[in-house]
Write an enzyme that holds these catalytic residues in place. Sequence first.
Site, PDB file in Angstrom:
ATOM      1  N   SER A 223       0.806  -1.224   0.000  1.00 12.15           N
ATOM      2  CA  SER A 223       0.000   0.000   0.000  1.00 12.15           C
ATOM      3  C   SER A 223       0.834   1.266   0.000  1.00 12.15           C
ATOM      4  O   SER A 223       0.417   2.290  -0.553  1.00 12.15           O
ATOM      5  CB  SER A 223      -0.940   0.000   1.208  1.00 12.15           C
ATOM      6  OG  SER A 223      -0.205  -0.013   2.418  1.00 12.15           O
ATOM      7  N   HIS A 251      -5.269  -4.503   0.548  1.00 14.60           N
ATOM      8  CA  HIS A 251      -5.360  -3.444  -0.449  1.00 14.60           C
ATOM      9  C   HIS A 251      -5.583  -4.030  -1.844  1.00 14.60           C
ATOM     10  O   HIS A 251      -5.104  -3.478  -2.843  1.00 14.60           O
ATOM     11  CB  HIS A 251      -4.111  -2.572  -0.410  1.00 14.60           C
ATOM     12  CG  HIS A 251      -4.023  -1.739   0.825  1.00 14.60           C
ATOM     13  ND1 HIS A 251      -4.657  -0.513   0.952  1.00 14.60           N
ATOM     14  CD2 HIS A 251      -3.414  -1.964   2.009  1.00 14.60           C
ATOM     15  CE1 HIS A 251      -4.411  -0.017   2.149  1.00 14.60           C
ATOM     16  NE2 HIS A 251      -3.662  -0.880   2.815  1.00 14.60           N
ATOM     17  N   LYS A 282     -11.787  -2.004   4.550  1.00 10.04           N
ATOM     18  CA  LYS A 282     -11.378  -1.112   3.457  1.00 10.04           C
ATOM     19  C   LYS A 282     -12.442  -1.164   2.355  1.00 10.04           C
ATOM     20  O   LYS A 282     -13.489  -0.545   2.476  1.00 10.04           O
ATOM     21  CB  LYS A 282      -9.981  -1.490   2.982  1.00 10.04           C
ATOM     22  CG  LYS A 282      -8.910  -1.193   4.038  1.00 10.04           C
ATOM     23  CD  LYS A 282      -7.520  -1.521   3.571  1.00 10.04           C
ATOM     24  CE  LYS A 282      -6.468  -1.021   4.559  1.00 10.04           C
ATOM     25  NZ  LYS A 282      -6.570  -1.611   5.906  1.00 10.04           N
TER      26      LYS A 282
END
Length: 363
Positions: A223, A251, A282
Amino acid sequence: MMIVSLKTALTKGCAKSLLTASFSRCHPALRYSAGAALPKLRSELSKQLEEIEAAGTFKHERVITSKQSNLIYVKGRDDPVLNFCANNYLGLSSHPEVVQAGIDSLKSHASGMSSVRFICGTNDQHIELEQLIAQFHDRDDSILYASCFDANAGIFEALLHQDDAIFSDELNHASIIDGIRLCKAHKYRYKHSDMSDLEEKLKDNHSKHPDNRRLIVTDGVFSMDGNVCKLREICDLADEYNALTLIDECHATGFFGKTGRGTEEFLDQCGRVTVINSTLGKALGGAAGGYTTGPQELVTLLRQKSRPYLFSNALPPPVVGAAIKVFQLLMNESSYANIVYENTTKFRTEMTKAGFTVACYML
């Protein structure tokens, strides 16, 4: 001093007043004295905080006064702010159906389980979500955690013994680093995405302990740098040196790859990774929670041995209900990942036109 019996206090509904009066009338010496060592601690920590501030690494928290979105309102400003900071990759944290699913679960299953999973903290929605996660990743089973940090903290100690070995990319996430510290296995750190260095370390360990367990661990998408692990080469080396593989997909899950299945899909390596750890915090709704998905036997072992799972409260029903809806949306409509592709293409194109050099992967 006021004296009121507990029975009278409860009868007259003044228990709160009684407690407030009692605490407020404590002797001054008993008010948060916290022992003779506190003044020294305050002084030392203040100095440490000043050093962090001077180094320019002090983290100031912005206070958002609206829902998480691409446009947000923050404390101290009347106009909206364009938000490039969030990991809300698909915008699902404020999706109407996701929000409603959380409300529905709050009403049907209440706010929390008040228990760890193995005592009385597992409800039907936990099981449904774990099955959906396994189905989404095409794995045997999955196990939920309070966060992916906990998932990474809970797997290595349970899976690896003192004669085993773990091989970790030097730029792996802090949760992987901390999780590895908890296990007793031999620890190897290879240079970032350097397959020659990884192979050298695998070869060394394999020659000394050919029958012991080996695990290669890497972020799928790094990330901080925005680059992607060399998954094909990692899996090839794992096959050659009889090693297991684990990727952290925090991610990547939900938006990376054609249908959001992550690094495996993006690099056409579906099914080659032994274990996938990822997050619900996320792209997948942005609330909280993490998970491990992989072989049935491993997941079952984690339910027996993984300390963050065993000794943390179960995920709250509203979070679980919202995550269920997210997976249903992703599995019923594969276009969500394409939204990120289109946005990324537009951003990179316009930034390049404006004279900026945009590095790292293009989806």
